[in-house]
Design an enzyme around this catalytic site. Sequence first.
Site, PDB file in Angstrom:
ATOM      1  N   LYS A  66      -5.384 -10.205  -6.889  1.00  0.00           N
ATOM      2  CA  LYS A  66      -5.268  -9.506  -5.898  1.00  0.00           C
ATOM      3  C   LYS A  66      -6.137  -9.900  -4.533  1.00  0.00           C
ATOM      4  O   LYS A  66      -5.892  -9.874  -3.502  1.00  0.00           O
ATOM      5  CB  LYS A  66      -5.327  -8.141  -5.695  1.00  0.00           C
ATOM      6  CG  LYS A  66      -3.606  -7.504  -6.474  1.00  0.00           C
ATOM      7  CD  LYS A  66      -3.593  -6.035  -6.351  1.00  0.00           C
ATOM      8  CE  LYS A  66      -2.234  -5.603  -7.039  1.00  0.00           C
ATOM      9  NZ  LYS A  66      -2.220  -4.210  -6.729  1.00  0.00           N
ATOM     10  N   ASP A 102       1.380  -2.040  -1.164  1.00  0.00           N
ATOM     11  CA  ASP A 102       0.878  -0.882  -2.093  1.00  0.00           C
ATOM     12  C   ASP A 102       0.751   0.364  -1.085  1.00  0.00           C
ATOM     13  O   ASP A 102       1.224   1.611  -1.719  1.00  0.00           O
ATOM     14  CB  ASP A 102      -0.388  -1.028  -2.954  1.00  0.00           C
ATOM     15  CG  ASP A 102       0.057  -2.000  -4.097  1.00  0.00           C
ATOM     16  OD1 ASP A 102       1.178  -1.816  -4.700  1.00  0.00           O
ATOM     17  OD2 ASP A 102      -0.862  -2.699  -4.644  1.00  0.00           O
ATOM     18  N   GLY A 126     -10.851   7.728  -7.978  1.00  0.00           N
ATOM     19  CA  GLY A 126     -10.818   6.419  -8.397  1.00  0.00           C
ATOM     20  C   GLY A 126     -11.272   5.597  -6.709  1.00  0.00           C
ATOM     21  O   GLY A 126     -10.846   6.151  -5.690  1.00  0.00           O
ATOM     22  N   GLY A 129      -8.627  -1.066  -6.226  1.00  0.00           N
ATOM     23  CA  GLY A 129      -7.556  -1.604  -5.452  1.00  0.00           C
ATOM     24  C   GLY A 129      -6.330  -0.679  -4.919  1.00  0.00           C
ATOM     25  O   GLY A 129      -6.208  -0.493  -3.530  1.00  0.00           O
ATOM     26  N   TYR A 225       2.798   5.166 -13.579  1.00  0.00           N
ATOM     27  CA  TYR A 225       4.304   5.371 -13.699  1.00  0.00           C
ATOM     28  C   TYR A 225       4.792   5.372 -15.187  1.00  0.00           C
ATOM     29  O   TYR A 225       5.721   5.919 -15.439  1.00  0.00           O
ATOM     30  CB  TYR A 225       5.219   4.385 -13.112  1.00  0.00           C
ATOM     31  CG  TYR A 225       4.858   2.996 -12.951  1.00  0.00           C
ATOM     32  CD1 TYR A 225       5.343   2.151 -13.928  1.00  0.00           C
ATOM     33  CD2 TYR A 225       3.991   2.511 -12.133  1.00  0.00           C
ATOM     34  CE1 TYR A 225       4.933   0.800 -14.124  1.00  0.00           C
ATOM     35  CE2 TYR A 225       3.554   1.079 -12.085  1.00  0.00           C
ATOM     36  CZ  TYR A 225       4.085   0.477 -13.179  1.00  0.00           C
ATOM     37  OH  TYR A 225       3.758  -0.813 -13.410  1.00  0.00           O
TER      38      TYR A 225
HETATM   39  N1  LIG Z   1       2.762   3.128  -8.763  1.00  0.00           N
HETATM   40  C1  LIG Z   1       2.087   1.996  -8.437  1.00  0.00           C
HETATM   41  O1  LIG Z   1       2.953   1.096  -7.623  1.00  0.00           O
HETATM   42  C2  LIG Z   1       0.775   1.484  -8.589  1.00  0.00           C
HETATM   43  C3  LIG Z   1       0.249   0.226  -8.098  1.00  0.00           C
HETATM   44  C4  LIG Z   1      -0.720   0.069  -8.181  1.00  0.00           C
HETATM   45  C5  LIG Z   1      -1.736   0.870  -9.088  1.00  0.00           C
HETATM   46  N2  LIG Z   1      -1.254   1.804  -9.878  1.00  0.00           N
HETATM   47  C6  LIG Z   1      -1.994   2.439 -10.784  1.00  0.00           C
HETATM   48  O2  LIG Z   1      -3.202   2.544 -10.162  1.00  0.00           O
HETATM   49  C7  LIG Z   1      -4.196   2.119 -11.279  1.00  0.00           C
HETATM   50  C8  LIG Z   1      -5.477   1.659 -10.770  1.00  0.00           C
HETATM   51  O3  LIG Z   1      -5.125   0.256 -10.216  1.00  0.00           O
HETATM   52  P1  LIG Z   1      -6.282  -0.544  -9.473  1.00  0.00           P
HETATM   53  O4  LIG Z   1      -5.392  -1.981  -9.025  1.00  0.00           O
HETATM   54  O5  LIG Z   1      -6.658   0.510  -8.463  1.00  0.00           O
HETATM   55  O6  LIG Z   1      -7.366  -0.640 -10.472  1.00  0.00           O
HETATM   56  P2  LIG Z   1      -8.741  -1.168 -10.374  1.00  0.00           P
HETATM   57  O7  LIG Z   1      -9.109  -1.909  -9.050  1.00  0.00           O
HETATM   58  O8  LIG Z   1      -9.414  -1.680 -11.553  1.00  0.00           O
HETATM   59  O9  LIG Z   1      -9.489   0.267 -10.129  1.00  0.00           O
HETATM   60  C9  LIG Z   1      -9.642   1.157 -11.199  1.00  0.00           C
HETATM   61  C10 LIG Z   1     -10.271   2.597 -10.836  1.00  0.00           C
HETATM   62  O10 LIG Z   1     -10.249   3.273 -12.072  1.00  0.00           O
HETATM   63  C11 LIG Z   1     -11.530   3.734 -12.672  1.00  0.00           C
HETATM   64  N3  LIG Z   1     -11.514   3.910 -14.087  1.00  0.00           N
HETATM   65  C12 LIG Z   1     -11.193   2.979 -14.685  1.00  0.00           C
HETATM   66  N4  LIG Z   1     -11.367   3.256 -16.028  1.00  0.00           N
HETATM   67  C13 LIG Z   1     -11.934   4.582 -15.786  1.00  0.00           C
HETATM   68  C14 LIG Z   1     -12.499   5.458 -16.870  1.00  0.00           C
HETATM   69  N5  LIG Z   1     -12.296   5.450 -18.128  1.00  0.00           N
HETATM   70  N6  LIG Z   1     -12.958   6.811 -16.293  1.00  0.00           N
HETATM   71  C15 LIG Z   1     -13.231   7.015 -15.070  1.00  0.00           C
HETATM   72  N7  LIG Z   1     -12.771   5.965 -13.958  1.00  0.00           N
HETATM   73  C16 LIG Z   1     -11.995   4.843 -14.417  1.00  0.00           C
HETATM   74  C17 LIG Z   1     -12.550   2.798 -11.796  1.00  0.00           C
HETATM   75  O11 LIG Z   1     -13.564   3.265 -11.610  1.00  0.00           O
HETATM   76  P3  LIG Z   1     -15.078   2.342 -11.804  1.00  0.00           P
HETATM   77  O12 LIG Z   1     -15.300   1.839 -10.357  1.00  0.00           O
HETATM   78  O13 LIG Z   1     -16.135   3.402 -11.881  1.00  0.00           O
HETATM   79  O14 LIG Z   1     -14.996   1.209 -12.646  1.00  0.00           O
HETATM   80  C18 LIG Z   1     -11.979   2.525 -10.507  1.00  0.00           C
HETATM   81  O15 LIG Z   1     -12.299   3.399  -9.568  1.00  0.00           O
HETATM   82  C19 LIG Z   1      -3.251   1.418 -12.278  1.00  0.00           C
HETATM   83  O16 LIG Z   1      -3.892   1.795 -13.498  1.00  0.00           O
HETATM   84  C20 LIG Z   1      -2.034   2.100 -12.120  1.00  0.00           C
HETATM   85  O17 LIG Z   1      -1.792   2.941 -12.988  1.00  0.00           O
HETATM   86  C21 LIG Z   1       0.066   1.885  -9.669  1.00  0.00           C
END
Ligand SMILES: NC(=O)c1ccc[n+]([C@@H]2O[C@H](COP(=O)([O-])OP(=O)(O)OC[C@H]3O[C@@H](n4cnc5c(N)ncnc54)[C@H](OP(=O)(O)O)[C@@H]3O)[C@@H](O)[C@H]2O)c1
Length: 284
Positions: A66, A102, A126, A129, A225
């Site tokens: 991304k 998004d 969180g 992204g 989801y």
């Molecule tokens: N519904 C949709 O269309 C949609 C679209 C995009 C994403 N999502 C959801 O959003 C989630 C995150 O996506 P992203 O792209 O934002 O990922 P990302 O950029 O990797 O960010 C992940 C976030 O989760 C935190 N995290 C990961 N593992 C953790 C743990 N064990 N304990 C506490 N915090 C934790 C990370 O904290 P740190 O900074 O400390 O690492 C970071 O803030 C996905 O898993 C998905 O379920 C949904």
Amino acid sequence: MRVCYLLGYPVGHSMSAVMHNAAFEELGLDYRYDLRGVSPERLGSFMTGEMRDPTVRGANVTIPHKLAVMEYLDEVDSEALAVGAVNTIMNDDGRLKGYNTDGLGAIRALEEAYGELEGVKAVIVGAGGAARAIGYHLSIRASEITILNRTQDRAKELAAHLSSMPECKASVEPSSLHRSALEEALKEAEILINTTPLGMTPDVDETPVDGSLIRPGTLVFDTIYNPLRTRLLREAEEAEARTLSGLRMLVYQGAAAFRLWTGLEPPVKLMIDVVTDLLGGEQG
Ligand SMILES: NC(=O)c1ccc[n+]([C@@H]2O[C@H](COP(=O)([O-])OP(=O)(O)OC[C@H]3O[C@@H](n4cnc5c(N)ncnc54)[C@H](OP(=O)(O)O)[C@@H]3O)[C@@H](O)[C@H]2O)c1
């Protein structure tokens, strides 16, 4: 035939292909949506070569590309620039433009569930992204946003970034994921948004927020989801909070990409039904 890709690595399981192919078929379009696993080492050659082929209409972009994809685009729209990530690409005769759908997908889902978001007090768990995309759109509408993250520096960086945007209307504060910080933030919050993967299949027993901290009447939005009913949402229901799963965010961000690629209004109800069926559950 025009092709749209899901560009990621790996791209093993995705709802997007089934959702978009059902929508293309419903409208009788000569389009196909394919999964395209491209390793980080091959991203450059893919973006300068195959992605610019005139049969390729566009792509959705997912982990880990991304951010990396942005340097290969001819143009990035202002919203994707503000978010700092691209999740959708349009190919116009070999010219590539990047977008981020998004955040708007999430906001549309939130507005349906909550109503007007102007002046709302929200907590985002969180700072990755998804939090950046949702935080950007929310900061234009909300009055207060607290960002809680495991790595506090990322929460601070995101809060500072959002606060620096001229269009930001909210006071945006960073915090930690400790219980006391969560308790404090949730006292006033009208909306709680989980953007971490905690609770996602297969780790369905995990949750980012202890259910006892959730107040009745709060809208709890879990961007996950799969499953549709996460532990966070189940505990929110028990606490008499309202709930929203990530299904509609997924469909609405996909619908926005579909509009860009085809210039047509997508069959959103069909897309919701197809994803709901795939996830084997009721609509979230
Ligand atoms: N519904 C949709 O269309 C949609 C679209 C995009 C994403 N999502 C959801 O959003 C989630 C995150 O996506 P992203 O792209 O934002 O990922 P990302 O950029 O990797 O960010 C992940 C976030 O989760 C935190 N995290 C990961 N593992 C953790 C743990 N064990 N304990 C506490 N915090 C934790 C990370 O904290 P740190 O900074 O400390 O690492 C970071 O803030 C996905 O898993 C998905 O379920 C949904």
